[in-house]
Write a protein that holds these residues in place. Structure first.
Motif, short mmCIF file in Angstrom:
data_model
loop_
_atom_site.label_atom_id
_atom_site.label_comp_id
_atom_site.label_asym_id
_atom_site.label_seq_id
_atom_site.Cartn_x
_atom_site.Cartn_y
_atom_site.Cartn_z
N GLY A 60 3.67 -1.54 -1.39
CA GLY A 60 3.06 -0.41 -2.08
C GLY A 60 2.52 -0.79 -3.44
O GLY A 60 2.45 -1.96 -3.82
N SER A 125 3.82 3.11 1.49
CA SER A 125 3.01 3.84 0.51
C SER A 125 1.56 3.35 0.56
O SER A 125 0.89 3.50 1.57
CB SER A 125 3.63 3.69 -0.89
OG SER A 125 3.09 4.62 -1.79
N GLN A 149 6.42 6.68 3.87
CA GLN A 149 5.87 7.47 2.76
C GLN A 149 4.39 7.13 2.58
O GLN A 149 3.94 6.76 1.50
CB GLN A 149 6.68 7.25 1.47
CG GLN A 149 6.91 5.82 1.06
CD GLN A 149 8.01 5.67 0.05
OE1 GLN A 149 8.87 6.53 -0.14
NE2 GLN A 149 8.01 4.55 -0.66
N CYS A 151 0.52 6.52 2.18
CA CYS A 151 -0.72 6.97 1.58
C CYS A 151 -1.82 6.75 2.61
O CYS A 151 -2.08 5.62 3.02
CB CYS A 151 -1.01 6.17 0.31
SG CYS A 151 -2.57 6.62 -0.48
N ARG A 157 -5.89 10.54 -3.70
CA ARG A 157 -5.48 9.77 -4.88
C ARG A 157 -6.57 9.76 -5.94
O ARG A 157 -6.29 9.86 -7.14
CB ARG A 157 -5.13 8.33 -4.48
CG ARG A 157 -3.93 8.19 -3.56
CD ARG A 157 -2.63 8.66 -4.23
NE ARG A 157 -2.47 10.10 -4.21
CZ ARG A 157 -1.87 10.82 -5.16
NH1 ARG A 157 -1.39 10.25 -6.23
NH2 ARG A 157 -1.76 12.13 -5.05
N SER A 200 8.12 10.31 6.60
CA SER A 200 7.72 11.03 5.40
C SER A 200 8.68 12.17 5.11
O SER A 200 9.41 12.64 6.00
CB SER A 200 6.30 11.56 5.54
OG SER A 200 6.22 12.55 6.55
N ASP A 204 8.47 14.63 -1.04
CA ASP A 204 7.64 13.62 -1.70
C ASP A 204 6.48 14.32 -2.39
O ASP A 204 5.50 14.71 -1.75
CB ASP A 204 7.14 12.61 -0.67
CG ASP A 204 6.43 11.41 -1.29
OD1 ASP A 204 6.06 11.49 -2.48
OD2 ASP A 204 6.26 10.41 -0.59
N ILE A 207 3.06 11.37 -2.78
CA ILE A 207 2.25 11.23 -1.57
C ILE A 207 2.67 12.34 -0.62
O ILE A 207 3.53 12.18 0.24
CB ILE A 207 2.44 9.83 -0.92
CG1 ILE A 207 2.14 8.73 -1.94
CG2 ILE A 207 1.54 9.67 0.30
CD1 ILE A 207 0.71 8.72 -2.45
N HIS A 237 9.55 10.37 -3.39
CA HIS A 237 8.93 9.09 -3.08
C HIS A 237 9.88 7.96 -3.43
O HIS A 237 10.36 7.87 -4.56
CB HIS A 237 7.63 8.96 -3.87
CG HIS A 237 6.67 7.96 -3.32
ND1 HIS A 237 5.96 8.18 -2.16
CD2 HIS A 237 6.30 6.73 -3.76
CE1 HIS A 237 5.18 7.14 -1.92
NE2 HIS A 237 5.38 6.24 -2.87
N HIS A 242 14.05 7.01 3.46
CA HIS A 242 12.83 6.51 4.10
C HIS A 242 13.05 5.18 4.80
O HIS A 242 12.27 4.81 5.69
CB HIS A 242 11.72 6.33 3.07
CG HIS A 242 11.16 7.61 2.52
ND1 HIS A 242 11.74 8.31 1.49
CD2 HIS A 242 10.05 8.31 2.86
CE1 HIS A 242 11.03 9.37 1.22
NE2 HIS A 242 9.98 9.40 2.03
#
Length: 264
Positions: A60, A125, A149, A151, A157, A200, A204, A207, A237, A242
């Protein structure tokens, strides 16, 4: 230049399979610079065969080549006979061309350790962007994508975090990042031959699942992949929930079914 090999003993709690007690359970770690200078890392149990499957952890934001490599979450895969790799991927790549170049180099280097066609991408991520875009644009097929988690939306973003926006601008060298946004891609760009699992948490706030994991899973479901599933966990997060070693190992095992590989 290849660095020294570090040998480690796995903690006793990683046991559980009856055949393990009769095998050498130490792990060898190979950490070195690839031809471009990118740092890469490969780890495997001693005497892991050359046809062992390959799992790659894609780090990440602000991650390194060593992220989570020593945790039970990934070493459980070593116990199950996988080669586990990681790369620097040129830093905060945000799933763009630099991540693809870094992953391509890592896969080429992997031939030193395994010749198996089975590749599992584990995206953490920001690393989920790299995994999803490799499935779209990469030159080597993968068997599974385990996205933690994750993205999945560059636009989220860009619109909601000024620090991330500045990094995205640097990562894409001023080019338009929208073609690399998985959330805006046609579902047909993703392989239905891949297994997909999302991890997820509704807690969080960075994200947010409703902006990332949930709509991405819905988009992928439309192509009826071999697997599309979600593990709902808790906390914010980075919460430890996770990183469920048993769930990752079980998913990895499913990735070996029907692809000419066998669990070890």
């Amino acid at each position: 230049m290849e660095g020294s090999i570090k040998r480690k003993r796995l903690p006793a709690e990683l046991g559980g399979h009856p055949w393990r007690s009769s095998m050498d359970r130490s792990i060898e770690v190979h950490r070195f610079a690839a031809p471009s200078g990118q740092l890469v890392r490969f780890q495997a149990r001693r005497r892991t065969p050359r046809d062992a499957p390959l799992a790659i952890f894609l780090h990440g934001r602000n991650g390194t080549v060593d992220d989570r490599a020593d945790t039970a979450w990934l070493t459980e895969l070593n116990e199950d006979g996988w080669v586990v790799a990681g790369g620097q991927l040129y830093g905060n790549h945000w799933g763009g061309p630099r991540s693809a170049a870094g992953l391509s180099e890592l896969l080429a280097t992997a031939g030193r350790f395994t010749t198996a066609p089975v590749v599992l991408l584990i995206g953490g991520s920001m690393g989920a962007l790299a995994a999803l875009n490799w499935i779209r644009f990469g030159d080597r097929p993968v068997t599974g994508a385990y996205l933690v988690q994750p993205c999945c939306s560059l636009s989220d973003r860009w619109d909601n975090d000024s620090d991330h926006r500045a990094e995205i601008d640097i990562a894409y060298a001023g080019d338009d990042p929208r073609p690399w946004d998985p959330m805006h891609a046609d579902a047909g760009e993703f392989s239905a031959a891949v297994r997909y699992r999302f991890v997820s948490s509704p807690g969080d706030s960075l994200i947010r699942p409703e902006a990332h994991a949930a709509p991405m899973a819905d988009r992928l479901a439309s192509i009826t992949p071999r697997e599309i599933s979600t593990l709902h966990v808790s906390g914010g997060h980075g919460d430890p929930s996770h990183f469920d070693a048993a769930d990752l190992a079980a998913f990895a095992g499913r990735c070996l079914v029907g692809v000419g590989a066998r669990p070890r």
